[in-house]
Structure formats: C-alpha cells, structure tokens
Design an enzyme around this catalytic site. Structure first.
Site, mmCIF file in Angstrom:
data_model
loop_
_atom_site.group_PDB
_atom_site.id
_atom_site.type_symbol
_atom_site.label_atom_id
_atom_site.label_comp_id
_atom_site.label_asym_id
_atom_site.label_seq_id
_atom_site.Cartn_x
_atom_site.Cartn_y
_atom_site.Cartn_z
ATOM 1 C CE1 TYR A 1 -9.496 -4.741 6.550
ATOM 2 C CE2 TYR A 1 -10.070 -3.141 8.230
ATOM 3 C CZ TYR A 1 -9.273 -3.538 7.178
ATOM 4 O OH TYR A 1 -8.248 -2.731 6.758
ATOM 5 C CG HIS B 1 0.369 -3.987 5.019
ATOM 6 N ND1 HIS B 1 -0.476 -3.557 4.036
ATOM 7 C CD2 HIS B 1 0.918 -5.137 4.565
ATOM 8 C CE1 HIS B 1 -0.443 -4.404 3.016
ATOM 9 N NE2 HIS B 1 0.399 -5.383 3.308
ATOM 10 C CB SER B 2 1.592 1.394 8.869
ATOM 11 O OG SER B 2 1.373 2.362 7.872
ATOM 12 C CE1 TYR B 3 -3.776 4.608 10.356
ATOM 13 C CE2 TYR B 3 -4.283 3.774 12.521
ATOM 14 C CZ TYR B 3 -4.602 4.552 11.451
ATOM 15 O OH TYR B 3 -5.766 5.276 11.456
ATOM 16 C CG HIS C 1 -1.991 -1.036 1.130
ATOM 17 N ND1 HIS C 1 -2.395 -1.792 2.198
ATOM 18 C CD2 HIS C 1 -2.731 -1.442 0.070
ATOM 19 C CE1 HIS C 1 -3.353 -2.624 1.799
ATOM 20 N NE2 HIS C 1 -3.572 -2.428 0.521
ATOM 21 C CB ALA C 2 1.013 3.986 -2.471
ATOM 22 C CD GLU D 1 -2.114 -3.451 8.969
ATOM 23 O OE1 GLU D 1 -1.634 -2.313 8.866
ATOM 24 O OE2 GLU D 1 -2.801 -3.984 8.082
ATOM 25 C CG ASN E 1 -3.102 -6.991 1.144
ATOM 26 O OD1 ASN E 1 -2.490 -8.016 0.803
ATOM 27 N ND2 ASN E 1 -3.396 -6.716 2.409
ATOM 28 N NE ARG E 2 -9.260 -6.079 0.925
ATOM 29 C CZ ARG E 2 -8.340 -5.644 1.783
ATOM 30 N NH1 ARG E 2 -7.059 -5.940 1.599
ATOM 31 N NH2 ARG E 2 -8.692 -4.946 2.852
#
Ligand code: NAG
Ligand code: NAG
Ligand code: ZN
Length: 428
Positions: free
Chosen positions: A365, A313-315, A187-188, A388, A259-260
């Site tokens: 989720y 990843h974050s967060y 994720h950018a 995360e 990521n999907r």
C-alpha cells in the site's frame, strides 16, 4: 493485627499500579474483517475516526488468510463495531473471544524460559529479550570479539534509553569498506524483528567461519532496536503497541509511527496520517521523534558507502522496495528487484516459503515518510529494502518462543542470499 493492616496497605498501594501498568486485554476480542486489500486502508481510516479505541493489526498479507485485517476490540466497543460493519456491508467474524489468556500464556512462557538463560549472554532461539537486555548483550561483544565488533551509541530515545549501533568487520583493519546496514524494531510489536537482528549478529560473529565471505569486502552495521520505548512498552504494558511513546498534541493518543516520520516525501495523506490517534500517524514534522533522528544520523553517517539498507519488520512475506510514496519506480529498480529475487528464490528452495517482492506502493500500500524511501532518496543507498518476515502466533506479530528458530533460520537463508547477490553485483 498490625501486620495484617500493613499487608492490606501494601496491597492497596501496590495493586493499582500492577493493574494499570500491564494491559491484560481482559475480554478484548479480535475481529477479522473480510475486506479486499485495496479497500483496507479506507476502511481503517473510517473506522479509526469513529472508534479511536480499536487497534488495527495492519497486516501485509495478500491472497492468503493472513491478508484479513484483524482488529483488537475492547469489550465495550464490540456491539457498536458490529453494527458499523453491518452498515458498511463488511463481512466479519470474531476469531478470539478473550485475548487475555493468550497474551498471559505467551508472557508466562517467555519469562519461564528466560530464567534458564545466563544474561547478559543471550540464546536467540530460546526467548524474547527486552531492550535493556539486548543493550547489555551488545556491550559484551567488543570484549568477546575485540577486533571485529564495535558498539557505538548514536543517541537516546524519548524516554532516554541509549540507542546502540553495532559494527561488525572481519578484523582485517581495512577502513571504509562498503556497508550493509540492518535495522530492527522500528515497530514495537513486531517481536521477531529484534530476534532476527540478533540472529544475524550471531551468524556474523559466532558463526564467522561459515559466513566470512559476507565480511571480506563489506562491513555490517546493525541497529537491533530503533523504537526502544515502544518495544519496552510491549514488554511491560501493552503487547500490541506499534508506535513510539512520545505524547502528541492529542492528550488521548500517544506515539508516532517512525516508519512514516522520515524526511523524504514526508506528509502525503496517501500513505500516512495527520491524526495522532492513528497507527500510521506521521508526527507534526519529519524527524520530530528522537528515534527517527538517530536512525537518520546512522544512515547519513554511512551514506557515502551504503550499499544495502535492510529494515526488518513483520509480517507478510514481502521484500518491499522503494518507492512507497509514488507508483513511479526509482532508477535501478530492476537491480533491486534482482537482489530481492535472489532472497525469494533461496527461501523457496530451502523451506518452500513464499515471498512477494516489488515496490511498496504496488505490492502493499502507499506509504509516505518510510525509512527505505529515505535510505534511497536521501542517504543514497544502492539497494534499499524492507523485509516483512512471516506471520506467527495469534495476531501475526506474536510468535511463540518455539517459532523463533523456524522463522529466523528461514529468513537468514534469504538475507544471506541477498547479501551474496549485493556483494556480487556491487563489488568493492
Ligand atoms: C493482491 O490480491 C488481489 C486479490 O487477490 C490481487 O488482485 C492483487 O493483484 C494482489 N496484489 C499483489 C501485488 O499480489
Ligand atoms: C547523494 O547523492 C547526491 C547526488 O550525487 C548528492 O548530491 C548528495 O549529496 C548525496 N547525499 C548524501 C547524504 O551524501
Ligand atoms: Zn513494521
């Protein structure tokens, strides 16, 4: 006179480009929506259908103030949003009136600090770096560590940026050791992710003596920036961009959530979206993004010796395990839980940092088509995990440079402890 005319011409020519390239967020507001975590997803769905220009900062926090959903709102949308939220009886408040000076201050801070750095060498704790700066740095490593570092290009991004993969060994020449595979920047906007990947690299290369047991029987494979185009775009255009930069079937909306986009249990509406305007847009087909193809190829290349897959990843302070797509648990879930627990315990003892761990579906989720599910379900990773890292900055994704040190040193305590646990449980 002529020079004045020329200057005006240059201004006319140059100015619009500057204005349209850098998204300055002038008068953009940040709202905080006080909605229970369980209702967050459906609220985001409804709102993003009504208001495609809103930018939701899907957090991963739970039970703390960081769990409030933040959303970036263009000035002309603010009034509408308030009445919609009142209609839904969602409590909310404006936490930032004008995002522009904050984004500008961080940008200036980073650029100023970077002037002191002698590229291509990087000081991980002193600045955030672009994709091309990170690539140039990776290319210096085989010269500096000829026996221990190898850089390979696995492919290209949509905008033709080379996607590079670094392999780190202890140089003993033993082939086909089991592998710990780490990726970053799927994720950018999650800027602490490439910093963490770079910090891991420096721990394993420059700080080898202290960490050599992590390389005795295992090789490390590191992909610091998967979403190269999106990440570059957060430096040049829009700080809070998340997805890739490939156009979609909707001319108004660019980008897919990598990521999907992975091809294991891809395409469930619970956990991904078929709407190109959404932040969790899954693409038309699994792996229809060049960047997810590259990461897939890396995972499959190492699948017969992939002991631990770790995606940075974050967060939200989570160790997220498969599955994301179902509430069922995978085989060996308890073993993966033990690895995550080792990380959480090490962090709490060192800094009091609190992590939650468990399956993505349960603790966060539902997600469908994420990288960890693919790593476990198809690439046969023994342990697959998304980490995360903690929130920092105004919106969680935007730490100041001064935060990097605390974030990556704490996270390294966790990563190191988990690596040690993986090595103990799954000896070569
Ligand atoms: C998240 O927070 C809610 C409300 O506090 C709680 O009911 C739920 O169990 C939490 N989930 C996890 C996994 O901690
Ligand atoms: C993963 O393991 C299964 C079962 O052993 C095997 O059939 C499959 O080919 C493996 N996948 C890869 C990518 O090697
Ligand atoms: Zn992420």
């Amino acid at each position: 006179m002529t020079s004045l005319v020329a200057r005006c011409l240059i201004l006319l020519l140059v100015q619009p480009m500057l204005i349209f390239a850098w998204q300055d967020y002038k008068d953009f507001k940040v709202f905080e929506l006080h909605t229970p975590q369980a209702e967050q997803e459906s609220l985001v769905r409804k709102l993003s259908q009504e208001k495609p220009l809103l930018d939701f900062m899907r957090s991963s926090g739970n039970g703390t103030e960081t769990s409030y959903l933040k959303v970036i709102v263009p000035p002309e949308e603010a009034k509408d949003l308030v009445s919609i939220l009142e209609g839904y009886h969602v409590k909310h408040r404006v936490v930032i009136e004008d995002l522009a000076p904050l984004v500008q201050a961080q940008r200036a801070d980073n650029l100023k600090r970077k002037q002191r750095i002698q590229l291509p060498h990087l000081e991980v704790l002193e600045a955030f770096y672009t994709h091309s700066e990170i690539n140039d740095y990776l290319d210096t490593l085989p010269d500096r560590f000829p026996k221990r570092a190898q850089v390979k290009q696995f492919g290209w991004s949509y905008e033709r940026r080379p996607l590079k993969v670094l392999t780190i060994t202890n140089g003993d020449g033993r082939r086909n050791k089991p592998v710990i595979l780490v990726d970053g920047t799927v994720h950018a906007r999650e800027w602490i992710s490439p910093s963490m990947a770079l910090y891991i690299i420096q721990q394993l290369l420059d700080n080898y003596v202290e960490n050599q047991e992590l390389l005795a029987d295992f090789d490390w494979v590191i992909v610091p920036v998967v979403n190269a185009d999106g990440y570059e775009y957060t430096h040049t255009d829009s700080r809070y961009w998340r997805k890739t930069r490939r156009p979609t079937s909707n001319p108004e909306c660019v980008g897919t959530d990598l990521n999907r986009n992975f091809g294991y249990e891809w395409g469930h509406d619970e956990g991904s979206s078929a709407d190109p305007c959404e932040d969790i847009y899954r693409g038309e087909q699994p792996f229809d993004q060049p960047e997810s193809q590259v990461l897939r190829d890396v995972l499959l290349h190492y699948s017969d010796r992939l002991t631990w897959y770790l995606s940075l990843h974050s967060y939200g302070n989570y160790f997220l395990l498969p599955w994301g797509y179902t509430k069922d648990f995978p085989d060996h879930y308890q073993d993966m839980m033990s690895v995550a627990e080792a990380g959480a315990m090490a962090i709490i003892h060192s800094t009091n940092g609190i992590y939650t761990w468990g399956s993505t579906y349960y603790v966060l989720y539902p997600t469908s088509g994420d990288t960890a599910d693919f790593a476990l379900g198809v690439a046969n990773a023994t342990v697959a995990m998304t980490m995360e890292l903690p929130a920092a900055g105004f919106l969680g994704f935007d730490p100041w440079v001064s935060h990097i040190d605390g974030l990556v040193t704490e996270s390294w305590v966790g990563v190191r402890a988990m690596a040690a646990e993986v090595i103990r449980r799954y000896p070569a």
